[in-house]
Scaffold this motif. Structure first.
Motif, PDB file in Angstrom:
ATOM      1  N   SER A 208       0.760  -1.284   0.026  1.00 18.62           N
ATOM      2  CA  SER A 208      -0.069  -0.032  -0.050  1.00 18.62           C
ATOM      3  C   SER A 208       0.810   1.199   0.018  1.00 18.62           C
ATOM      4  O   SER A 208       0.531   2.277  -0.626  1.00 18.62           O
ATOM      5  N   PHE A 209       2.087   1.390   0.660  1.00 18.62           N
ATOM      6  CA  PHE A 209       2.876   2.598   0.844  1.00 18.62           C
ATOM      7  C   PHE A 209       3.453   2.673  -0.469  1.00 18.62           C
ATOM      8  O   PHE A 209       4.444   3.818  -0.397  1.00 18.62           O
ATOM      9  N   TYR A 210       3.574   1.840  -1.392  1.00 20.14           N
ATOM     10  CA  TYR A 210       4.384   1.881  -2.817  1.00 20.14           C
ATOM     11  C   TYR A 210       3.857   1.808  -4.051  1.00 20.14           C
ATOM     12  O   TYR A 210       4.076   1.811  -4.864  1.00 20.14           O
TER      13      TYR A 210
ATOM     14  N   PHE B 218      -1.123   6.120  -5.692  1.00 15.13           N
ATOM     15  CA  PHE B 218      -1.706   6.548  -4.308  1.00 15.13           C
ATOM     16  C   PHE B 218      -2.466   7.978  -4.832  1.00 15.13           C
ATOM     17  O   PHE B 218      -3.324   8.419  -3.984  1.00 15.13           O
TER      18      PHE B 218
ATOM     19  N   LYS C  97      -5.811   7.253  -6.006  1.00 16.45           N
ATOM     20  CA  LYS C  97      -6.722   6.617  -5.263  1.00 16.45           C
ATOM     21  C   LYS C  97      -6.693   6.706  -3.574  1.00 16.45           C
ATOM     22  O   LYS C  97      -7.500   6.313  -2.752  1.00 16.45           O
ATOM     23  N   GLY C  98      -5.441   7.308  -3.221  1.00 17.42           N
ATOM     24  CA  GLY C  98      -5.321   7.484  -1.734  1.00 17.42           C
ATOM     25  C   GLY C  98      -4.921   6.112  -1.058  1.00 17.42           C
ATOM     26  O   GLY C  98      -4.781   5.379  -1.946  1.00 17.42           O
ATOM     27  N   LEU C  99      -4.795   6.174   0.237  1.00 18.71           N
ATOM     28  CA  LEU C  99      -4.117   5.043   1.015  1.00 18.71           C
ATOM     29  C   LEU C  99      -5.404   4.112   1.188  1.00 18.71           C
ATOM     30  O   LEU C  99      -6.396   4.433   1.289  1.00 18.71           O
ATOM     31  N   HIS C 100      -4.930   2.797   0.774  1.00 18.98           N
ATOM     32  CA  HIS C 100      -5.599   1.734   1.030  1.00 18.98           C
ATOM     33  C   HIS C 100      -6.350   1.573   2.351  1.00 18.98           C
ATOM     34  O   HIS C 100      -5.737   2.052   3.480  1.00 18.98           O
TER      35      HIS C 100
ATOM     36  N   VAL D  12      -4.498  -1.207   5.701  1.00 17.20           N
ATOM     37  CA  VAL D  12      -3.145  -1.703   5.280  1.00 17.20           C
ATOM     38  C   VAL D  12      -2.574  -2.563   6.370  1.00 17.20           C
ATOM     39  O   VAL D  12      -2.922  -2.497   7.493  1.00 17.20           O
TER      40      VAL D  12
ATOM     41  N   PRO E   9       0.765  -4.826   8.366  1.00 16.59           N
ATOM     42  CA  PRO E   9       1.954  -4.456   8.504  1.00 16.59           C
ATOM     43  C   PRO E   9       2.828  -5.354   7.594  1.00 16.59           C
ATOM     44  O   PRO E   9       2.578  -6.591   7.781  1.00 16.59           O
TER      45      PRO E   9
ATOM     46  N   GLU F 181       9.668  -2.281  -2.692  1.00 18.46           N
ATOM     47  CA  GLU F 181       9.584  -2.196  -1.098  1.00 18.46           C
ATOM     48  C   GLU F 181      10.567  -3.169  -0.629  1.00 18.46           C
ATOM     49  O   GLU F 181      11.452  -2.953   0.438  1.00 18.46           O
TER      50      GLU F 181
ATOM     51  N   PHE G 129      13.556  -3.994  -1.894  1.00 22.14           N
ATOM     52  CA  PHE G 129      14.739  -3.289  -1.701  1.00 22.14           C
ATOM     53  C   PHE G 129      15.072  -2.258  -0.702  1.00 22.14           C
ATOM     54  O   PHE G 129      16.192  -1.913  -0.473  1.00 22.14           O
ATOM     55  N   ASP G 130      13.902  -2.000   0.007  1.00 19.19           N
ATOM     56  CA  ASP G 130      14.244  -1.104   1.201  1.00 19.19           C
ATOM     57  C   ASP G 130      14.606  -1.886   2.364  1.00 19.19           C
ATOM     58  O   ASP G 130      14.911  -1.296   3.443  1.00 19.19           O
TER      59      ASP G 130
ATOM     60  N   SER H 208       0.947  -0.034  10.846  1.00 16.16           N
ATOM     61  CA  SER H 208       1.730  -0.634   9.624  1.00 16.16           C
ATOM     62  C   SER H 208       2.686   0.346   9.456  1.00 16.16           C
ATOM     63  O   SER H 208       3.764  -0.312   9.024  1.00 16.16           O
TER      64      SER H 208
ATOM     65  N   ARG I  29      13.968  -0.926   9.675  1.00 18.54           N
ATOM     66  CA  ARG I  29      14.356  -1.280   8.057  1.00 18.54           C
ATOM     67  C   ARG I  29      15.807  -0.639   7.983  1.00 18.54           C
ATOM     68  O   ARG I  29      15.959   0.464   8.334  1.00 18.54           O
TER      69      ARG I  29
ATOM     70  N   VAL J  91      16.262   0.967   4.956  1.00 21.86           N
ATOM     71  CA  VAL J  91      15.651   2.327   4.517  1.00 21.86           C
ATOM     72  C   VAL J  91      14.305   2.628   5.198  1.00 21.86           C
ATOM     73  O   VAL J  91      13.623   2.096   5.230  1.00 21.86           O
TER      74      VAL J  91
ATOM     75  N   PRO K 169       7.518   5.745  -0.172  1.00 21.52           N
ATOM     76  CA  PRO K 169       7.782   6.710  -1.147  1.00 21.52           C
ATOM     77  C   PRO K 169       6.275   7.613  -1.211  1.00 21.52           C
ATOM     78  O   PRO K 169       6.060   8.128  -2.273  1.00 21.52           O
ATOM     79  N   LEU K 170       5.417   7.374  -0.005  1.00 24.28           N
ATOM     80  CA  LEU K 170       4.099   7.940  -0.292  1.00 24.28           C
ATOM     81  C   LEU K 170       4.071   9.338  -0.744  1.00 24.28           C
ATOM     82  O   LEU K 170       3.111   9.908  -1.327  1.00 24.28           O
TER      83      LEU K 170
ATOM     84  N   GLY L  40      -3.892  11.444   0.461  1.00 24.44           N
ATOM     85  CA  GLY L  40      -4.554  10.589  -0.523  1.00 24.44           C
ATOM     86  C   GLY L  40      -5.910  11.124  -0.665  1.00 24.44           C
ATOM     87  O   GLY L  40      -6.659  10.392  -1.321  1.00 24.44           O
ATOM     88  N   ASN L  41      -6.650  11.890   0.199  1.00 23.36           N
ATOM     89  CA  ASN L  41      -7.963  12.132   0.169  1.00 23.36           C
ATOM     90  C   ASN L  41      -8.365  13.488  -0.582  1.00 23.36           C
ATOM     91  O   ASN L  41      -7.573  14.239  -0.486  1.00 23.36           O
TER      92      ASN L  41
END
Lengths: 170, 319
Positions: free
Chosen positions: A62-64, A68, A71-74, A77, A79, A110, A112-113, B35, B42, B44, B48-49, B318-319
């Motif tokens: 979701s963060f990648y 976004f 559609k905004g944030l799912h 989400v 973890p 994600e 690779f992060d 989340s 991590r 990194v 990227p949001l 996002g909104n």
């Protein structure tokens, strides 16, 4: 409109077939990473079927996502949970359906992060065509072409059984 | 009238106050924050949001902790963060608040994080942005006057949920200067919205607002009585400047009646947690034995605050 699951292949049998495709290519350092939610269920099955040293990692992209901005944030989400070092590992990314390739791209970004894996392969139950990015599955048991308005999704019932569902959106 | 924080689809587009927000929006923020918790561990520490977005920190009132955690949160979302030193900027030269905002919009701001001594300042900015049709610029209230501090309220809820799992059976006490506290106001709205059956306010008559009972809060002037059976104790900072007024006799006197000592904490449930929004005044509202003790979760609040602010900013964007 939903078609009867009888016309669709048995997803549980497909999981077993996918495991057999992967088996000859397993190395001692192979680990699975399932993409929520369908890929996570399949990764769980593969972990039972294959001799893997660890439980599968689970990834929520979701963060990648690249949509976004539109559609905004799912709304739900979960973890991301990767219980092993990604650095230098051979990873198999697991998803239910390969379609545009955008989810795979987001998942790779994600991953690779978390570190630099030695190699990443892609295992899916279904490749439905319609690619918008240069992605191809390493392991796949079901190749089909579906029109854009058709939605193919993997479901899990209360007993934990996996099955396919197809819906047409007008 | 529509809640000014929500867009035409009922989605959160500004965070100005917890008051009036439905439970599902608060729960969504807390779930999203959960989340984000893993990101700090991590390789990194970024997602990227908000890549390519500009977040302006507008602190018209000082606050190191809140400003820093907002900055870290925005950076972990890959946003560009601009901290404006307001006290030395055009505002000091006489520019009005809304002129400052217009100028920052002309610099293509995407989000304002606003701390202001005047209650309602973030609301004024949000209304102004709507009037000038900047509907893609979002406002986060980082504390306005005595009114609200919604991200502190949310991080307090995150902390409570982390330690107590759910809200349905809890007794929560808020202790101290509730009259001047925007944190207390946001906490009370959040606790009642999330279904906490018993919220208590403990403090001297002079520091408790009259409308508490209307907010569904039980008032206690005797701290020993009020702490009995509590699952959560939220201590508030006693602002030193209040000592000069007629509201309180002295810091020593205050500590005697309303300071949290290990002896008083023993009246709460044995697994009760102690929270404080910081900065703490040791020996005024809280004893060091409690502040450094096993039941204190004060530093966890700071850590959770980053994830909660990431959740708020990413949901708004996002909104």
């Amino acid at each position: 409109m939903s078609t009867s699951p009888l016309h669709l292949p048995d997803a549980e049998a497909q999981c077993r077939a996918l495991a057999e495709q992967i088996r000859p290519h397993l190395t001692p350092d192979t680990a699975l990473v399932g993409i929520y939610s369908g890929g996570a269920w399949i990764a769980e099955r593969l972990t039972q079927l294959l001799p893997l040293p660890e439980e599968a990692g689970l990834i929520d992209i979701s963060f990648y996502r690249d949509d976004f901005a539109e559609k905004g944030l799912h709304p739900q989400v979960r973890p991301t949970h990767i219980p092993f070092e990604v650095e230098g590992r051979k990873l198999i990314l697991v998803d239910d359906v390969l379609y545009t390739g955008r989810t795979t791209r987001a998942a790779l970004n994600e991953l690779f992060d978390y570190g630099r894996p030695a190699a990443v392969e892609l295992a899916v139950l279904a490749d439905r065509g319609g690619r918008e990015l240069p992605m191809a599955p390493t392991y796949c048991v079901w190749h089909l072409e579906l029109p854009r308005q058709t939605c193919l999704t993997l479901k899990r019932d209360d007993a934990g059984r996996l099955s396919w569902s197809v819906e047409d959106h007008a | 009238m529509r809640n000014p924080q929500l867009n035409e689809n009922g989605e959160l587009t500004h965070l100005l106050s917890i008051e009036g927000l439905p439970r599902h929006i608060l729960s969504h923020i807390l779930d999203t924050a959960a989340s984000f918790m893993g990101i700090a561990d991590r390789e990194v520490k970024k997602v990227p949001l908000l890549r390519g977005k500009s977040v302006f920190n507008l602190f018209f009132e000082n606050s190191t902790r809140t400003r820093t955690t907002f900055e870290i949160a925005a950076k972990r979302l890959s946003a560009d963060v601009i901290n404006l030193d307001i006290t030395r900027s055009s505002t000091a030269k006489g520019e009005t608040l809304l002129d400052t905002i217009d100028n920052l919009c002309a610099m293509h701001a995407n989000m304002f994080v606003v701390r202001h001594a005047a209650s309602g300042a973030p609301y004024l900015i949000a209304e102004h942005l709507k009037r000038v049709r900047h509907k893609n610029i979002h406002v986060v209230n980082a504390g306005d006057g005595r009114h609200a501090h919604p991200t502190q309220g949310l991080l307090d809820m995150y902390t409570i949920r982390h330690y107590k799992q759910n809200f349905e059976h809890l007794t929560v006490a808020i202790v101290g200067d509730i009259l001047h506290s925007r944190v207390a106001r946001s906490d009370i709205h959040a606790l009642t919205t999330l279904g906490v059956p018993e919220v208590r306010a403990i403090g001297p008559q002079t520091l408790l607002p009259a409308e508490l009972a209307k907010m569904g809060v039980r008032v206690h002037h005797d701290m020993n009585e009020g702490l009995k059976g509590c699952d959560v104790v939220i201590m508030l900072r006693l602002q030193n400047e209040r000592m000069n007024g007629a509201l309180l006799p002295s810091a020593g006197e205050y500590f005697k009646h309303y300071g949290l000592t290990p002896e008083k904490l023993a009246l709460a449930r044995p697994d009760a947690i102690v929270m404080h929004p910081g900065p703490m005044n040791r020996g005024v509202e809280i004893d060091s034995g409690v502040a450094d003790g096993k039941q204190a979760v004060i530093l966890d609040q700071v850590t959770f605050g980053i994830a909660v602010r990431m959740a708020v900013m990413s949901i708004l964007a996002g909104n």
